[in-house]
Design an enzyme around this catalytic site. Structure first.
Site, PDB file in Angstrom:
ATOM      1  N   ALA A  56       0.829  -1.205   0.000  1.00  0.00           N
ATOM      2  CA  ALA A  56       0.000   0.000   0.000  1.00  0.00           C
ATOM      3  C   ALA A  56       0.861   1.253   0.000  1.00  0.00           C
ATOM      4  O   ALA A  56       0.438   2.305  -0.482  1.00  0.00           O
ATOM      5  CB  ALA A  56      -0.930  -0.004   1.213  1.00  0.00           C
ATOM      6  N   SER A  57       2.065   1.167   0.541  1.00  0.00           N
ATOM      7  CA  SER A  57       2.983   2.313   0.520  1.00  0.00           C
ATOM      8  C   SER A  57       3.288   2.730  -0.908  1.00  0.00           C
ATOM      9  O   SER A  57       3.320   3.925  -1.232  1.00  0.00           O
ATOM     10  CB  SER A  57       4.285   1.958   1.248  1.00  0.00           C
ATOM     11  OG  SER A  57       4.044   1.586   2.587  1.00  0.00           O
ATOM     12  N   HIS A  94      -1.373   6.230   8.097  1.00  0.00           N
ATOM     13  CA  HIS A  94      -0.146   5.437   8.202  1.00  0.00           C
ATOM     14  C   HIS A  94       1.075   6.287   7.881  1.00  0.00           C
ATOM     15  O   HIS A  94       1.007   7.236   7.094  1.00  0.00           O
ATOM     16  CB  HIS A  94      -0.227   4.244   7.233  1.00  0.00           C
ATOM     17  CG  HIS A  94       0.820   3.201   7.459  1.00  0.00           C
ATOM     18  ND1 HIS A  94       2.030   3.223   6.813  1.00  0.00           N
ATOM     19  CD2 HIS A  94       0.828   2.111   8.276  1.00  0.00           C
ATOM     20  CE1 HIS A  94       2.742   2.182   7.204  1.00  0.00           C
ATOM     21  NE2 HIS A  94       2.051   1.493   8.084  1.00  0.00           N
ATOM     22  N   ASP A 173      -6.860   4.706   1.061  1.00  0.00           N
ATOM     23  CA  ASP A 173      -5.961   3.690   1.606  1.00  0.00           C
ATOM     24  C   ASP A 173      -6.777   2.795   2.532  1.00  0.00           C
ATOM     25  O   ASP A 173      -7.072   3.163   3.669  1.00  0.00           O
ATOM     26  CB  ASP A 173      -4.817   4.364   2.365  1.00  0.00           C
ATOM     27  CG  ASP A 173      -3.888   3.358   3.041  1.00  0.00           C
ATOM     28  OD1 ASP A 173      -4.020   2.144   2.758  1.00  0.00           O
ATOM     29  OD2 ASP A 173      -3.052   3.778   3.863  1.00  0.00           O
ATOM     30  N   ASN A 202      -5.078  -4.479   0.692  1.00  0.00           N
ATOM     31  CA  ASN A 202      -4.093  -5.555   0.695  1.00  0.00           C
ATOM     32  C   ASN A 202      -4.733  -6.924   0.914  1.00  0.00           C
ATOM     33  O   ASN A 202      -5.051  -7.282   2.059  1.00  0.00           O
ATOM     34  CB  ASN A 202      -3.061  -5.328   1.809  1.00  0.00           C
ATOM     35  CG  ASN A 202      -2.146  -4.160   1.542  1.00  0.00           C
ATOM     36  OD1 ASN A 202      -2.110  -3.629   0.437  1.00  0.00           O
ATOM     37  ND2 ASN A 202      -1.398  -3.751   2.546  1.00  0.00           N
TER      38      ASN A 202
END
Length: 285
Positions: A56-57, A94, A173, A202
């Site tokens: 996800a980053s 995050h 996200d 994810n």
């Protein structure tokens, strides 16, 4: 093991057509499970589609870079605007969102959350108006659905309307909790996704798919291509404008994927064996 044994080079359709087409099929399968708007699906025949990122980053970074490139393009390639651009996220987001801002060299403004640890539309609206009054250019908002600390959900419908009014890229996200949206009782938490420009979650967290497998959908993939496309003669082929090339759409935090594993095989095997029964019998498997 199977992916390693096959050893497919999946960065372009020309090198492995089955790899590209399997990825497109998998992303549409999961997109329909999540009941994403048709604009995000390949099968809709529009500009939307998806890509399997590593994490996800990476998805947040490429979304921010695409938003930055869109702003520059819409302002006659005036790169002097870069120091005026600003992005937004909740103070519960995050740490990878902050890192994306550092890598993209875009100022990131943290929006205070409410008592429920949610980013609200009115707080975002206030911040955007303040920055515009100070000569800044809002370009990107990252809304989190399922924060790492408390699994809080930003108020997506409120945030989406603010982004629409100010023509700001909205990235969702949902890395941690996104898998839950497949369940009908949790799908309302995704209401407001129709305002989003990009969405990510994810499967390698809750869905028994091996790491790394982070699914990302984009409403207008042509903006992705414009931001990252490098088109040397040795990578050209006759179908490059009619089918995705994942050497463009998949971008790592470390390097562009010119060597890419067959990530799709993990999802394919799992959903062919269990998905039709566990995740929805209406899928065309």
């Amino acid at each position: 093991m199977l992916s390693d044994a096959i050893g497919g080079v999946g960065f372009t359709w020309a090198s492995n057509p089955a790899c590209t087409e399997l990825e497109m099929m998998m992303l549409d399968w999961v997109g329909r499970m999540l009941k994403l708007p048709n604009e995000f699906l390949f099968s809709a025949g529009g500009k939307g589609g998806g890509v399997i990122q590593g994490t996800a980053s990476e998805a947040t970074l490429v979304a921010l870079l695409t938003a930055r490139n869109r702003t520059v393009t819409n302002n006659n390639e005036n790169k002097d605007l870069l120091h005026k651009m600003v992005a937004y996220c909740s103070d519960q987001a995050h740490s990878s969102v902050e890192r994306a801002g550092l890598l993209a060299m875009v100022k990131l403004r943290s929006i205070p959350s409410d008592d429920e640890r949610q980013m609200r539309g009115d707080a975002l609206e206030k911040a955007i108006k303040e920055d515009k009054a100070n000569g800044m250019i809002p370009i990107f908002v990252c809304a989190t659905l399922g924060t790492t600390s408390t699994c809080a959900f930003d108020q997506l419908e409120e945030i989406g309307q603010v982004c629409q009014r100010h023509n700001v890229w909205l990235h969702i996200d949902a890395a941690y909790a996104g898998s839950a949206f497949i369940c009908p009782e949790f799908r309302p938490l995704l209401n407001g996704v129709e305002f989003a420009d990009s969405f990510n979650f994810n499967p390698h967290k809750w869905m028994l798919v091996n790491f790394d497998c982070s699914l990302m959908w984009i409403r207008d993939s042509s903006q992705f291509v414009e931001a990252f496309n490098v088109d040397p003669l040795y990578l050209k082929h006759n179908h490059q404008h009619s089918i995705p090339d994942y050497r463009v759409n998949c971008y790592s935090l470390c390097f562009p994927y010119l060597l890419r594993c067959i990530y799709q095989i993990n999802i394919h095997i799992y959903y062919v064996s269990t998905g039709k029964y566990l995740w929805g019998g209406d899928l065309d498997l």
